[in-house]
Design an enzyme around this catalytic site. Structure first.
Site, PDB file in Angstrom:
ATOM      1  N   SER A 191     120.880  11.627 -44.837  1.00  0.00           N
ATOM      2  CA  SER A 191     121.130  10.743 -43.707  1.00  0.00           C
ATOM      3  C   SER A 191     119.933   9.813 -43.496  1.00  0.00           C
ATOM      4  O   SER A 191     119.601   9.023 -44.379  1.00  0.00           O
ATOM      5  CB  SER A 191     121.460  11.567 -42.457  1.00  0.00           C
ATOM      6  OG  SER A 191     121.985  10.748 -41.433  1.00  0.00           O
ATOM      7  N   GLU A 304     132.429  12.045 -44.111  1.00  0.00           N
ATOM      8  CA  GLU A 304     131.242  11.481 -43.478  1.00  0.00           C
ATOM      9  C   GLU A 304     131.551  10.809 -42.140  1.00  0.00           C
ATOM     10  O   GLU A 304     130.699  10.744 -41.254  1.00  0.00           O
ATOM     11  CB  GLU A 304     130.603  10.432 -44.412  1.00  0.00           C
ATOM     12  CG  GLU A 304     130.063  10.980 -45.707  1.00  0.00           C
ATOM     13  CD  GLU A 304     128.717  11.673 -45.554  1.00  0.00           C
ATOM     14  OE1 GLU A 304     128.297  11.920 -44.406  1.00  0.00           O
ATOM     15  OE2 GLU A 304     128.097  11.974 -46.587  1.00  0.00           O
ATOM     16  N   HIS A 396     129.432  15.213 -42.322  1.00  0.00           N
ATOM     17  CA  HIS A 396     128.097  14.665 -42.518  1.00  0.00           C
ATOM     18  C   HIS A 396     127.053  15.767 -42.329  1.00  0.00           C
ATOM     19  O   HIS A 396     127.010  16.414 -41.289  1.00  0.00           O
ATOM     20  CB  HIS A 396     127.860  13.543 -41.507  1.00  0.00           C
ATOM     21  CG  HIS A 396     126.576  12.818 -41.648  1.00  0.00           C
ATOM     22  ND1 HIS A 396     126.298  11.990 -42.710  1.00  0.00           N
ATOM     23  CD2 HIS A 396     125.476  12.782 -40.850  1.00  0.00           C
ATOM     24  CE1 HIS A 396     125.103  11.473 -42.556  1.00  0.00           C
ATOM     25  NE2 HIS A 396     124.568  11.943 -41.442  1.00  0.00           N
TER      26      HIS A 396
END
Length: 498
Positions: A191, A304, A396
């Site tokens: 990320s 995601e 995610h």
């Protein structure tokens, strides 16, 4: 090795602990505390100490929202302080020769996280014959900030990236004492950590400090132009009642005043382009294939878009926006997603691919242009007990405890993981460790359940990690290529408008 292993670094002696035949040193200062006059300055070298520094507990994390970190970033980050520039090292007690080094940059939108969170425990990766380093860095407005009063004395704005560069320099200077090979350093992150890796691949200041890179769920949000960052800095100072603020007035603000800001000042930051750290936008660097030439592993997860809800993004609204977009017709989008009818599901897949999947494709093509190997993946495994909860695939950040093989330590997965989950995590971690061991110039393949060949010029490969949320690995050619080609053009169009 003794139960309290000692090592000598440039600043003095460190004493660590041994856990499961892995030596661990926590809370090592890699730079001077960035407080007082050192706020919003490049990190300075750490000061030396007398005697032996007990490195048995994690250093403080940068100021942030504790509850958000618990819910979104992997656990309780512990104590907060502006004095946060610490790193942690895990190294096998029994080792022969210098080992590959893996340096982890945590995620959290540049506003959350620390290197000491449970999913990042380095024992299981270190047991695979690597030296693992995790890093704290400045977050939020302490990590990215521009203001006219700082321009003359501090012509940089990306302080968080400078922290990461300082940590990599510390590794170059000291990691041999821990059994690590300074000439075989893999930088990896997820990320915001992945965005950091991409930025350092584009930064002239990071050249030569690492030798391989792994990008997990990097996202395409554009860098902030420096002029825009300056305007935001002035607006923030005005919010604090500081018209025409001086540098001294800004540095006198309490460090904990920044993380609790309300809109519009609480927007998660991104790197700022236009200073010496990041002269050009990161995406432009990759579109031009001007990144540092080294092997890269890159990929993202199958759901995601799950993270977008936390930032108030409506998936249905994104499809409504596409209906109004003249350059990108919704009819073409629907052709690329056959069988998807509902706006929410279409929005989920389109947002996932535009914000995450396409970036891996862009990086792969940039690597091909400079004749550097690129291993690309798609993570779609969900723990057996979670498959109804995560009906659309891996969220995610869900791949992180598989990469670190830390499912037993990660909430809530540790409460219900099965032997099959653990076995699959072990296989994933093996691949990442083999990437750290990979030597450029040898055949670009990572051994495992499936031989994972890199994409080179003329060959476009992707490893599916998890098949329909279940265990399994499959190497595919030209994965989602039509979608990726379209969204890459859209991305380049938007970059050209910046």
């Amino acid at each position: 090795m003794e139960s309290s292993p000692e090592v000598a670094v440039a600043q003095g002696l460190l004493s660590g602990v041994v856990e499961e035949n892995i030596a661990v040193w926590r809370g090592i200062p890699y730079a001077a505390p960035p407080v007082g006059e050192l706020r919003w300055r490049a990190p300075q070298p750490p000061t030396s100490w007398q005697g032996v520094l007990q490195a048995d507990r994690f250093g403080a994390a940068s100021w942030q929202n504790r509850d958000f970190c618990k819910n979104l970033a992997g656990g309780d980050p512990g104590a907060f302080s502006e004095d946060c520039l610490y790193l942690n090292v895990w190294s096998p007690v029994e080792r022969q020769g210098a080992l590959p080094v893996m340096v982890w940059l945590h995620g959290g939108g540049f506003t959350l996280g620390s290197g000491g969170l449970p999913p990042y425990d380095g024992r299981r990766l270190a047991a695979r014959g690597v030296v693992l380093v995790t890093v704290n860095y400045r977050l939020g407005h302490l990590g990215f900030f521009a203001h006219p009063s700082l321009e003359e004395e501090t012509p940089v704005n990306n302080f968080a990236l400078l922290d990461q560069i300082a940590a990599l320099r510390w590794v170059q200077e000291n990691i041999a004492a821990f059994g690590g090979d300074r000439d075989n350093v893999t930088l990896f992150g997820e990320s915001a950590g992945a965005r950091s890796v991409l930025s350092l691949l584009a930064s002239p200041l990071a050249k030569g400090l690492f030798h391989k890179a792994c990008v997990q769920s990097g996202y395409t949000l554009a860098d902030t132009p420096r002029e825009q960052a300056l305007r935001k800095g002035v607006a923030l100072a005005t919010h604090f009642g500081l018209e025409n603020a001086s540098a001294a007035q800004l540095r006198a603000l309490p460090a904990d005043a920044f993380w609790s800001l309300a809109a519009p000042h609480n927007i998660a930051p991104v790197p700022i382009c236009g200073d010496s750290v990041l002269p050009q936008p990161m995406l432009e660097t990759f579109f031009a294939a001007q990144q540092h030439p080294l092997p890269v592993l890159v990929g993202s997860n199958s759901d995601e878009a799950s993270v977008l809800a936390y930032f108030g993004v409506s998936l249905e609204a994104q499809i409504a926006k596409l209906r109004r977009e003249r350059r990108l017709g919704l009819g073409l989008i629907r052709l690329l997603y056959p069988g998807v009818r509902e706006d929410r599901e279409l929005g989920r897949q389109v947002c996932r691919d535009m914000a995450f999947t396409t970036l891996g494709f862009v990086v792969m093509q940039a690597q091909q242009r400079i004749n550097q190997p690129c291993w690309r993946y798609w993570f779609d495994y969900v723990a057996e007990a979670e498959r109804e909860t995560y009906a659309n695939g891996a969220w995610h950040g869900n791949e992180v405890p598989y990469v670190f093989d830390t499912l037993r330590l990660t909430e809530p997965a540790c409460q219900y993981v099965t032997p099959d989950d653990l076995a699959f995590a072990s296989q994933v971690a093996d691949y990442w460790a083999r990437f750290a061991h990979y030597q450029p110039g040898t055949p670009p393949v990572l051994e495992g359940p499936v031989r994972w060949w890199a994409s080179l010029r003329g060959r476009e490969r992707l490893l599916r990690i998890g098949l329909d949320k279940r265990a399994g690995f499959k190497l595919e050619n030209r994965f989602m290529r039509a979608r990726m080609q379209l969204f890459k053009r859209v991305m380049k169009h938007h970059v050209s408008l910046e």
